[in-house]
Write a protein that holds these residues in place. Structure first.
Motif, PDB file in Angstrom:
ATOM      1  N   ARG A 126     -27.091  43.982  18.881  1.00  0.00           N
ATOM      2  CA  ARG A 126     -28.271  43.199  19.256  1.00  0.00           C
ATOM      3  C   ARG A 126     -28.450  42.005  18.311  1.00  0.00           C
ATOM      4  O   ARG A 126     -28.762  40.891  18.747  1.00  0.00           O
ATOM      5  N   LEU A 127     -28.246  42.242  17.033  1.00  0.00           N
ATOM      6  CA  LEU A 127     -28.356  41.161  16.059  1.00  0.00           C
ATOM      7  C   LEU A 127     -27.318  40.079  16.322  1.00  0.00           C
ATOM      8  O   LEU A 127     -27.623  38.876  16.283  1.00  0.00           O
ATOM      9  N   ARG A 128     -26.108  40.499  16.609  1.00  0.00           N
ATOM     10  CA  ARG A 128     -25.036  39.538  16.869  1.00  0.00           C
ATOM     11  C   ARG A 128     -25.341  38.689  18.109  1.00  0.00           C
ATOM     12  O   ARG A 128     -25.081  37.480  18.128  1.00  0.00           O
ATOM     13  N   GLU A 129     -25.921  39.308  19.117  1.00  0.00           N
ATOM     14  CA  GLU A 129     -26.273  38.576  20.336  1.00  0.00           C
ATOM     15  C   GLU A 129     -27.371  37.548  20.059  1.00  0.00           C
ATOM     16  O   GLU A 129     -27.302  36.403  20.527  1.00  0.00           O
ATOM     17  N   ILE A 130     -28.373  37.937  19.298  1.00  0.00           N
ATOM     18  CA  ILE A 130     -29.449  36.996  18.964  1.00  0.00           C
ATOM     19  C   ILE A 130     -28.908  35.832  18.138  1.00  0.00           C
ATOM     20  O   ILE A 130     -29.235  34.664  18.386  1.00  0.00           O
ATOM     21  N   LEU A 131     -28.079  36.149  17.159  1.00  0.00           N
ATOM     22  CA  LEU A 131     -27.506  35.098  16.320  1.00  0.00           C
ATOM     23  C   LEU A 131     -26.654  34.136  17.139  1.00  0.00           C
ATOM     24  O   LEU A 131     -26.627  32.928  16.857  1.00  0.00           O
ATOM     25  N   TYR A 132     -25.974  34.661  18.138  1.00  0.00           N
ATOM     26  CA  TYR A 132     -25.151  33.788  18.985  1.00  0.00           C
ATOM     27  C   TYR A 132     -26.019  32.717  19.650  1.00  0.00           C
ATOM     28  O   TYR A 132     -25.669  31.533  19.669  1.00  0.00           O
ATOM     29  N   HIS A 133     -27.157  33.122  20.194  1.00  0.00           N
ATOM     30  CA  HIS A 133     -28.032  32.159  20.870  1.00  0.00           C
ATOM     31  C   HIS A 133     -28.656  31.186  19.874  1.00  0.00           C
ATOM     32  O   HIS A 133     -28.759  29.985  20.154  1.00  0.00           O
ATOM     33  N   VAL A 134     -29.068  31.678  18.720  1.00  0.00           N
ATOM     34  CA  VAL A 134     -29.649  30.796  17.701  1.00  0.00           C
ATOM     35  C   VAL A 134     -28.615  29.791  17.212  1.00  0.00           C
ATOM     36  O   VAL A 134     -28.897  28.594  17.078  1.00  0.00           O
ATOM     37  N   HIS A 135     -27.411  30.265  16.952  1.00  0.00           N
ATOM     38  CA  HIS A 135     -26.357  29.377  16.461  1.00  0.00           C
ATOM     39  C   HIS A 135     -25.954  28.338  17.506  1.00  0.00           C
ATOM     40  O   HIS A 135     -25.735  27.166  17.176  1.00  0.00           O
ATOM     41  N   THR A 136     -25.852  28.767  18.752  1.00  0.00           N
ATOM     42  CA  THR A 136     -25.481  27.825  19.811  1.00  0.00           C
ATOM     43  C   THR A 136     -26.539  26.743  19.969  1.00  0.00           C
ATOM     44  O   THR A 136     -26.220  25.556  20.120  1.00  0.00           O
TER      45      THR A 136
END
Length: 286
Positions: A126-136
Motif C-alpha cells: 500500500r505504501l509503495r502504491e501511494i508513493l508511486y502516485h506522489v512521485h509521478t
C-alpha cells in the motif's frame, strides 16, 4: 587514474543549485543503502536505480535523476517494519492528501485503507502504491516547470524579433494614411507589445505546475501569438482616434501609448472598447 564515481558525485556539489540538490540526495541514498539490512535481491535492484541516478546526474539530466531516486525510494520500502512502517504509511497518506487530486487522489486514498490487523507486506504494498502516485505527480510538475521555463525563453526571443520586424515595417503599415505620425505609431506599437509581454509574463507566473503536459505544450503557440495582438491594437486605436471615433484626453502621443498598452495587456478590454464604439455608431446611424 580515474576518479571514483562517488568522488565525481561530490564534485557535482559545486555545480548549479539543481545539480547540488540532486547530488546531495544521491549521496544520502547511497549511504542509506550501504547501511540497510534489506535482502540482497532488493538491495541489488535499489543499487541499479542508484547507478542510473548517478549517470543522469553526471550528465546533468536532473529530471531523470530524480525519477531514478524516487524509484529507489519505492524499492527501499522493504526496510520498514512494524511501527516504523505504519508511521511511514501515515506520512505518505498525509503527503498524498496535500499533493494529489482527481483520480490519483482517489487511488491513493483507496490504497491507504488498511485494516488494523494488516500484515507488514500488505502495508508495504500500500505504501509503495501511494508513493508511486506522489512521485509521478511530482515528476509531472517538475517537467511542467521546465516546460514553462523553455516557453519563456522561446517567447522572449520571438517577441524581440517580432517587435523589431514590426518596427521596420511601420512606414509600410501606415503608408497611404494622411496625417499619421509614424513616430507616434512606432511608440504606440512598442507599448502594445510591452503590454502583451507583461500579460504573458503574468500568465506564465500564474501557470499551474499540475497542468497536464499535453495542455502545457499546446499553450505555447497561443502564448506566443498573444503579444502580437498589441501592434494590431495600436493600429486600430490609431485609426479610431484619427477618424474621431475614439477620444482620450487631447489625443496626444501619450494617449496613444497608454491605450496601446491597455489593449496589448488586455484583449478583453479592447474588444469591449470596440463593442462600445460600434454601439454608439449604430445608434447614431439609426
Amino acid at each position: 587514474m580515474s576518479t571514483p564515481p562517488e568522488d565525481r558525485t561530490s564534485e557535482l556539489l559545486k555545480g548549479s543549485l539543481d545539480v547540488q540538490r540532486l547530488a546531495a540526495a544521491y549521496l544520502a541514498a547511497k549511504t542509506r543503502l550501504d547501511h540497510s539490512s534489506i535482502n540482497d535481491a532488493t538491495k541489488a535492484s535499489a543499487n541499479t536505480f542508484l547507478d542510473y541516478a548517478r549517470a543522469a546526474l553526471e550528465k546533468h539530466r536532473i529530471y531523470a535523476g530524480w525519477e531514478f531516486l524516487q524509484s529507489f525510494e519505492r524499492e527501499m520500502v522493504d526496510e520498514f517494519k512494524g511501527t516504523a512502517l505504519r508511521l511511514r504509511l501515515e506520512s505518505a497518506k498525509a503527503e498524498a492528501s496535500k499533493k494529489l487530486k482527481n483520480w490519483r487522489a482517489c487511488a491513493a486514498d483507496e490504497a491507504g485503507k488498511s485494516g488494523d490487523n494488516a500484515q507488514d507486506q500488505e502495508l508495504r504494498d500500500r505504501l509503495r502504491e501511494i508513493l508511486y502516485h506522489v512521485h509521478t505527480q511530482s515528476q509531472n510538475e517538475y517537467f511542467n516547470i521546465e516546460q514553462i521555463k523553455k516557453q519563456s525563453r522561446v517567447i522572449a526571443v520571438f517577441l524581440v524579433g517580432s517587435a523589431l520586424l514590426l518596427f521596420e515595417l511601420s512606414n509600410f503599415i501606415t503608408a497611404g494614411v494622411d496625417g499619421i505620425d509614424v513616430d507616434a505609431f512606432r511608440l504606440g506599437m512598442l507599448s502594445g507589445v510591452f503590454g502583451g509581454m507583461l500579460s504573458v509574463a503574468y500568465t506564465v507566473m500564474r501557470s499551474d505546475p499540475s497542468t497536464r503536459i499535453p495542455q502545457l505544450k499546446a499553450s505555447l503557440g497561443l502564448t506566443i501569438t498573444r503579444p502580437l495582438f498589441g501592434p494590431l491594437v495600436t493600429f486600430a486605436i490609431l485609426m479610431l482616434m484619427h477618424q474621431g471615433f475614439l477620444s482620450f484626453g487631447d489625443n496626444t502621443m501619450a494617449a496613444l501609448v497608454a491605450l496601446s498598452f491597455l489593449g496589448g495587456f488586455s484583449e478583453r478590454w479592447f474588444l469591449g472598447l470596440v463593442e462600445r464604439i460600434n454601439a454608439r455608431a449604430t445608434e447614431g446611424a439609426s
